[in-house]
Design a protein around this motif. Structure first.
Motif, short mmCIF file in Angstrom:
data_model
loop_
_atom_site.label_atom_id
_atom_site.label_comp_id
_atom_site.label_asym_id
_atom_site.label_seq_id
_atom_site.Cartn_x
_atom_site.Cartn_y
_atom_site.Cartn_z
N ALA A 1 35.91 -4.33 -1.89
CA ALA A 1 36.22 -2.95 -1.07
C ALA A 1 34.55 -1.88 -1.26
N TYR A 2 34.38 -2.23 -2.53
CA TYR A 2 33.28 -1.18 -3.04
C TYR A 2 31.85 -1.89 -2.99
N MET A 3 31.75 -3.07 -2.00
CA MET A 3 30.38 -3.74 -1.86
C MET A 3 30.20 -3.56 -0.33
N THR A 4 29.00 -2.90 -0.23
CA THR A 4 28.28 -2.92 1.35
C THR A 4 26.84 -2.70 1.02
N GLY A 5 26.22 -3.39 2.02
CA GLY A 5 24.74 -3.36 2.40
C GLY A 5 24.17 -4.40 1.32
N GLN A 6 24.86 -5.48 0.81
CA GLN A 6 24.25 -6.40 0.02
C GLN A 6 23.70 -7.68 0.43
N ASN A 7 22.52 -8.26 0.31
CA ASN A 7 22.09 -9.24 0.78
C ASN A 7 22.00 -10.18 -0.50
N ILE A 8 23.09 -11.28 -0.56
CA ILE A 8 23.26 -12.04 -1.80
C ILE A 8 22.61 -13.55 -1.53
N ALA A 9 21.80 -13.81 -2.28
CA ALA A 9 21.45 -15.28 -1.99
C ALA A 9 22.18 -16.29 -2.96
N LYS B 1 13.95 -17.38 22.06
CA LYS B 1 15.21 -17.97 21.99
C LYS B 1 15.68 -17.67 20.47
N VAL B 2 14.89 -17.96 19.54
CA VAL B 2 15.33 -17.56 18.23
C VAL B 2 15.71 -16.12 18.13
N MET B 3 15.05 -15.26 18.47
CA MET B 3 15.17 -13.45 18.53
C MET B 3 16.59 -13.47 19.34
N ASN B 4 16.73 -13.96 20.19
CA ASN B 4 17.96 -13.61 20.95
C ASN B 4 18.92 -14.06 20.53
N VAL B 5 19.12 -15.27 19.74
CA VAL B 5 20.46 -15.48 19.10
C VAL B 5 20.44 -14.98 17.68
N ASN B 6 19.49 -14.90 17.02
CA ASN B 6 19.60 -14.55 15.66
C ASN B 6 19.63 -13.00 15.43
N LEU B 7 19.14 -12.21 16.53
CA LEU B 7 18.95 -10.62 16.26
C LEU B 7 19.84 -10.05 17.48
N ALA C 1 22.42 -14.66 6.89
CA ALA C 1 21.12 -14.48 6.86
C ALA C 1 20.54 -15.77 6.34
N SER C 2 19.33 -15.75 5.07
CA SER C 2 18.88 -16.77 4.74
C SER C 2 17.73 -16.47 3.73
N VAL C 3 17.65 -17.13 2.76
CA VAL C 3 16.44 -16.79 1.76
C VAL C 3 15.15 -16.79 2.37
N ALA C 4 14.85 -17.36 3.76
CA ALA C 4 13.93 -17.30 4.61
C ALA C 4 13.58 -15.93 5.11
N LYS D 1 15.57 -13.73 10.24
CA LYS D 1 16.32 -13.58 9.18
C LYS D 1 15.91 -12.32 8.33
N GLY D 2 14.73 -11.81 8.44
CA GLY D 2 14.24 -10.81 7.61
C GLY D 2 14.71 -9.50 8.31
N GLY D 3 14.78 -9.53 9.71
CA GLY D 3 15.37 -8.59 10.39
C GLY D 3 17.05 -8.43 10.13
#
Length: 273
Positions: free
Chosen positions: A257-265, A129-135, A162-165, A184-186
């Motif tokens: 516009a020049y930001m991409t691929g960032q994971n910001i906590a 269930k978690v994987m199906n919704v979150n990913l 995502a999450s700090v998790a 969330k790591g995925g």
């Protein structure tokens, strides 16, 4: 002099030219899990800056309440009930939105599920269930929006919640949440990989990694371990109703516009220690 006193006069010609960078007028933002919690806060922020917001969630009555709340603030809001874990419904829902509201400029993948259990006792059904919704559901929705709206027009903003998790393991004082942390790591690396693929196509992909915010999803976690969370958070507080809004607006607008691929906590400093 206070911080407030030191702020520039935003009405002056030297600063007013920044405003168009954040203007979302004429843009349509689809926000999953948008009927409450962080999703509704993000809808408020994007709507305040001119976006038409489209909310999806499982419960129609919560969507109706969110729509009334947003409309009372002068925000144009549409709602569509649906479960992100129901894969067969994703395509038809997007088709309806495109036909009834218009092309999707901003996608906020916010809907999520969690489950707490020791790994040795974690039910497979709950893991799936978690994987199906979150990913899996997030992948299928993103794929559909890309194919049907963003790629043909050569523009778009995708924001994954995502999450700090997804950036670290779990404090042993807290309930075990292996499925949630894994999903969330995925999503963190989903953000990086998709951003690289879309970088030359006019589409940016970033994620926000919240720390602990008081929402319905975190109610059980906070009841169990709020004191431990506060002790581990350098700012010694939980996230507020406004702490995600500025970053969500930035990532949805031309200002990023020049930001991409960032994971910001956004976590009060949890991932800094």
């Amino acid at each position: 002099m206070s911080f407030q006193d030191a702020q520039p006069d935003v009405s002056s010609p030297s600063t007013s030219r920044l405003r168009p960078l954040f203007d979302l007028s004429g843009r349509i933002a689809l926000i999953t899990g948008g009927s409450r919690g962080l999703g509704l806060q993000i809808a408020e922020a994007l709507g305040e800056y001119g976006a038409t917001v489209v909310l999806t969630a499982r419960k129609q009555h919560e969507l109706d309440e969110a729509q009334a709340h947003l409309r009372a603030q002068g925000i144009t809001a549409h709602v569509y009930a649906g479960d992100l874990g129901d894969f067969a419904a994703i395509g038809p829902t997007v088709t309806r939105i495109l036909a009834e509201v218009g092309p999707i400029d901003i996608l906020v993948n916010n809907a999520g599920a969690t489950w707490g259990a020791p790994t040795a006792e974690h039910p497979l059904e709950a893991w799936l269930k978690v994987m199906n919704v979150n990913l899996n559901g997030t992948f299928l929705l993103t794929q559909t929006v890309l194919r049907e709206s963003m790629l043909p027009r050569g523009q778009g903003r995708i924001i994954n919640i995502a999450s700090v998790a997804g950036l670290q393991g779990n404090d042993p004082r807290m309930a075990a949440t292996l499925a949630y942390n894994t999903s969330k790591g995925g999503l963190v690396n989903f953000t990086r990989a998709l951003a690289a693929e879309m970088a030359d196509k006019g589409i940016t992909v970033n994620s926000i990694c919240p720390g602990y915010f008081p929402t319905k999803m975190t109610k059980g976690t906070l009841a169990y371990g709020e004191q431990a969370i506060l002790e581990h958070t350098p700012m010694r507080r939980l996230g507020s109703d406004t702490d995600l809004k500025g970053l969500a607006l930035l990532l949805a607008s031309d200002a990023s516009a020049y930001m991409t691929g960032q994971n910001i906590a956004v976590d009060g400093g949890i991932t800094s220690v």
